[in-house]
Design an enzyme around this catalytic site. Structure first.
Site, PDB file in Angstrom:
ATOM      1  N   LYS A 176       0.810  -1.225   0.000  1.00  0.00           N
ATOM      2  CA  LYS A 176       0.000   0.000   0.000  1.00  0.00           C
ATOM      3  C   LYS A 176       0.842   1.273   0.000  1.00  0.00           C
ATOM      4  O   LYS A 176       0.481   2.253  -0.641  1.00  0.00           O
ATOM      5  CB  LYS A 176      -0.929   0.034   1.221  1.00  0.00           C
ATOM      6  CG  LYS A 176      -2.097  -0.918   1.157  1.00  0.00           C
ATOM      7  CD  LYS A 176      -2.997  -0.676   2.373  1.00  0.00           C
ATOM      8  CE  LYS A 176      -4.083  -1.700   2.482  1.00  0.00           C
ATOM      9  NZ  LYS A 176      -4.996  -1.437   3.600  1.00  0.00           N
ATOM     10  N   ASP A 188      -9.767   3.158   2.485  1.00  0.00           N
ATOM     11  CA  ASP A 188      -9.858   2.693   3.878  1.00  0.00           C
ATOM     12  C   ASP A 188     -10.423   3.803   4.762  1.00  0.00           C
ATOM     13  O   ASP A 188     -11.199   3.529   5.697  1.00  0.00           O
ATOM     14  CB  ASP A 188      -8.476   2.300   4.415  1.00  0.00           C
ATOM     15  CG  ASP A 188      -8.037   0.926   3.920  1.00  0.00           C
ATOM     16  OD1 ASP A 188      -8.910   0.110   3.556  1.00  0.00           O
ATOM     17  OD2 ASP A 188      -6.821   0.670   3.903  1.00  0.00           O
TER      18      ASP A 188
HETATM   19  P1  NAP Z   1       0.897  -1.903  10.408  1.00  0.00           P
HETATM   20  O1  NAP Z   1       1.187  -0.694   9.593  1.00  0.00           O
HETATM   21  O2  NAP Z   1       1.804  -3.077  10.366  1.00  0.00           O
HETATM   22  O3  NAP Z   1       0.715  -1.425  11.942  1.00  0.00           O
HETATM   23  C1  NAP Z   1       0.497  -2.373  12.968  1.00  0.00           C
HETATM   24  C2  NAP Z   1       0.259  -1.637  14.282  1.00  0.00           C
HETATM   25  O4  NAP Z   1      -0.087  -2.615  15.269  1.00  0.00           O
HETATM   26  C3  NAP Z   1       1.476  -0.872  14.809  1.00  0.00           C
HETATM   27  O5  NAP Z   1       1.030   0.298  15.460  1.00  0.00           O
HETATM   28  C4  NAP Z   1       2.083  -1.875  15.819  1.00  0.00           C
HETATM   29  O6  NAP Z   1       2.816  -1.248  16.850  1.00  0.00           O
HETATM   30  C5  NAP Z   1       0.808  -2.471  16.384  1.00  0.00           C
HETATM   31  N1  NAP Z   1       0.999  -3.806  16.977  1.00  0.00           N
HETATM   32  C6  NAP Z   1       1.250  -4.960  16.327  1.00  0.00           C
HETATM   33  N2  NAP Z   1       1.322  -5.986  17.214  1.00  0.00           N
HETATM   34  C7  NAP Z   1       1.114  -5.448  18.441  1.00  0.00           C
HETATM   35  C8  NAP Z   1       1.076  -5.992  19.763  1.00  0.00           C
HETATM   36  N3  NAP Z   1       1.256  -7.293  19.988  1.00  0.00           N
HETATM   37  N4  NAP Z   1       0.848  -5.148  20.796  1.00  0.00           N
HETATM   38  C9  NAP Z   1       0.665  -3.823  20.585  1.00  0.00           C
HETATM   39  N5  NAP Z   1       0.690  -3.246  19.355  1.00  0.00           N
HETATM   40  C10 NAP Z   1       0.914  -4.059  18.298  1.00  0.00           C
HETATM   41  O7  NAP Z   1      -0.549  -2.503  10.019  1.00  0.00           O
HETATM   42  P2  NAP Z   1      -1.809  -1.688   9.461  1.00  0.00           P
HETATM   43  O8  NAP Z   1      -1.784  -1.699   7.974  1.00  0.00           O
HETATM   44  O9  NAP Z   1      -1.902  -0.407  10.186  1.00  0.00           O
HETATM   45  O10 NAP Z   1      -3.016  -2.659   9.884  1.00  0.00           O
HETATM   46  C11 NAP Z   1      -3.336  -2.834  11.259  1.00  0.00           C
HETATM   47  C12 NAP Z   1      -4.567  -3.707  11.413  1.00  0.00           C
HETATM   48  O11 NAP Z   1      -5.711  -3.086  10.796  1.00  0.00           O
HETATM   49  C13 NAP Z   1      -4.428  -5.083  10.743  1.00  0.00           C
HETATM   50  O12 NAP Z   1      -4.851  -6.064  11.650  1.00  0.00           O
HETATM   51  C14 NAP Z   1      -5.358  -5.038   9.551  1.00  0.00           C
HETATM   52  O13 NAP Z   1      -5.962  -6.291   9.312  1.00  0.00           O
HETATM   53  C15 NAP Z   1      -6.408  -4.021  10.023  1.00  0.00           C
HETATM   54  N6  NAP Z   1      -7.018  -3.368   8.857  1.00  0.00           N
HETATM   55  C16 NAP Z   1      -8.327  -3.632   8.597  1.00  0.00           C
HETATM   56  C17 NAP Z   1      -8.939  -3.044   7.508  1.00  0.00           C
HETATM   57  C18 NAP Z   1     -10.389  -3.342   7.238  1.00  0.00           C
HETATM   58  O14 NAP Z   1     -10.863  -3.115   6.115  1.00  0.00           O
HETATM   59  N7  NAP Z   1     -11.138  -3.805   8.224  1.00  0.00           N
HETATM   60  C19 NAP Z   1      -8.229  -2.179   6.648  1.00  0.00           C
HETATM   61  C20 NAP Z   1      -6.878  -1.911   6.958  1.00  0.00           C
HETATM   62  C21 NAP Z   1      -6.285  -2.525   8.060  1.00  0.00           C
HETATM   63  P3  NAP Z   1       4.389  -0.870  16.658  1.00  0.00           P
HETATM   64  O15 NAP Z   1       4.424   0.444  15.916  1.00  0.00           O
HETATM   65  O16 NAP Z   1       4.912  -0.779  18.034  1.00  0.00           O
HETATM   66  O17 NAP Z   1       4.993  -2.012  15.866  1.00  0.00           O
END
Ligand code: NAP
Length: 290
Positions: A71, A107
């Site tokens: 993305k 999104d």
């Molecule tokens: P990303 O850029 O990889 O960010 C992940 C985030 O989660 C970071 O802030 C990370 O913290 C935090 N994190 C991961 N594991 C953790 C843990 N064990 N404890 C505390 N914090 C944790 O991912 P993203 O693209 O933002 O997506 C995040 C989530 O949103 C995913 O699960 C995805 O499936 C969901 N999502 C859903 C939709 C939908 O249409 N429903 C659309 C987009 C995303 P750090 O910075 O400390 O690593």
């Protein structure tokens, strides 16, 4: 579905891609709307992303969605970016306009629509705690700031990433004030004081994990909880929130709504109401039973 010489092609780029629910929901909507197009999953490895993007022109593909891990990278490979996609720094939808590739982020509007309809809540004037600081958090910030949220708290495991978002967005979303927090139980409990809405954008719950330090003690029952993660039968966070009497939704509605926005950008038509969400519910129910 009849495929002919004039069938248009849509699809999704991702790595991995086999798990994606977008093909079933988009094809269901295209079929029901009678649009002669098919939506195909493309497994695109990071090293092949530039060639895959270029192929959109060569093959006259109508448009694609873009998912993890492309993305952010794809945003620098397009001819034009929608202003909010530029602000978020990520593209999840590409439209091929006669060879000109335009990137959008659906999104943000998808999240906003789902929160407004599924919780329901209007973010105007509200105090919102956003958990996480990745791409999904950026989309939530832009959506909530544009919708008039009064205060946005950002709590993240890596606190410096939350602070970096505060620094970046406080100069852009001028009607909203911002604060950053750490992710330990005490910081979260302070961050959640007096909020109207909590949005989980971390990946906690994706594999069924329970959110150990979630600040339940700071939340009165009228606080709404939105979990961007989705799972068959709902996420542990959404289920627990409902048990405790909160209005709560998981990210299934957002997945459907971002898909509906993409469908509209490609076809110029709104998809038939509810088709994508119902298709997702059917798929997730089937996944739960296997
Ligand atoms: P990303 O850029 O990889 O960010 C992940 C985030 O989660 C970071 O802030 C990370 O913290 C935090 N994190 C991961 N594991 C953790 C843990 N064990 N404890 C505390 N914090 C944790 O991912 P993203 O693209 O933002 O997506 C995040 C989530 O949103 C995913 O699960 C995805 O499936 C969901 N999502 C859903 C939709 C939908 O249409 N429903 C659309 C987009 C995303 P750090 O910075 O400390 O690593």
């Amino acid at each position: 579905m009849k495929i002919s010489g004039s069938t248009k092609i849509l699809g999704i780029f991702g790595d991995p891609i086999a798990h994606s629910l977008s093909p079933v929901m988009q094809n269901a909507a295209l079929q029901q709307a009678g649009i002669p197009a098919v939506y195909i999953p493309f497994h695109v490895l990071p090293a092949q992303l530039p060639a895959a993007v270029e192929s959109l022109r060569a093959l006259q593909i109508w448009g694609v969605n873009v998912t993890i891990p492309h993305k952010e990278a794809v945003a620098g490979m397009l001819d034009e970016l929608d202003p909010d996609a530029r602000l978020i720094g990520a593209v999840n939808t590409i439209v091929n306009r006669d060879g000109k590739l335009v990137g959008y982020n659906t999104d943000a509007p998808g999240f906003l629509r789902s929160a407004c309809e599924d919780l329901p809540i209007d973010p105007q004037g509200k105090r919102v705690l956003v958990l996480g600081a990745g791409g999904a958090a950026r989309a939530a910030l832009v959506a909530l700031g544009r919708a008039g949220a009064q205060w946005l708290g950002l709590a993240n495991r890596t606190r410096s990433r939350a602070q970096a978002l505060v620094d970046e967005f406080s100069g852009i979303l001028l009607g909203t004030s911002f604060a950053s927090f750490g992710f330990d139980a005490e910081s979260l409990s302070v961050a959640a004081t007096d909020v109207d809405l909590v949005v989980n954008t971390t990946s906690i719950g994706l594999k069924g994990e329970v959110f150990d330090d979630f600040p339940w003690g700071s939340l009165s029952p009228d606080v709404a909880i939105y979990d961007m993660v989705y799972a068959p039968g709902g996420t542990p966070l959404m289920r627990k929130a409902r048990e405790r009497g909160h209005r709560a939704a998981d990210g299934l509605g957002m997945l459907a709504a971002q898909g509906e926005e993409g469908f509209f950008l490609w076809t110029g038509q709104r998809p038939p109401s509810g088709v994508m969400k119902n298709r997702l519910l059917t798929e997730l129910a089937a996944a739960r039973n296997t």
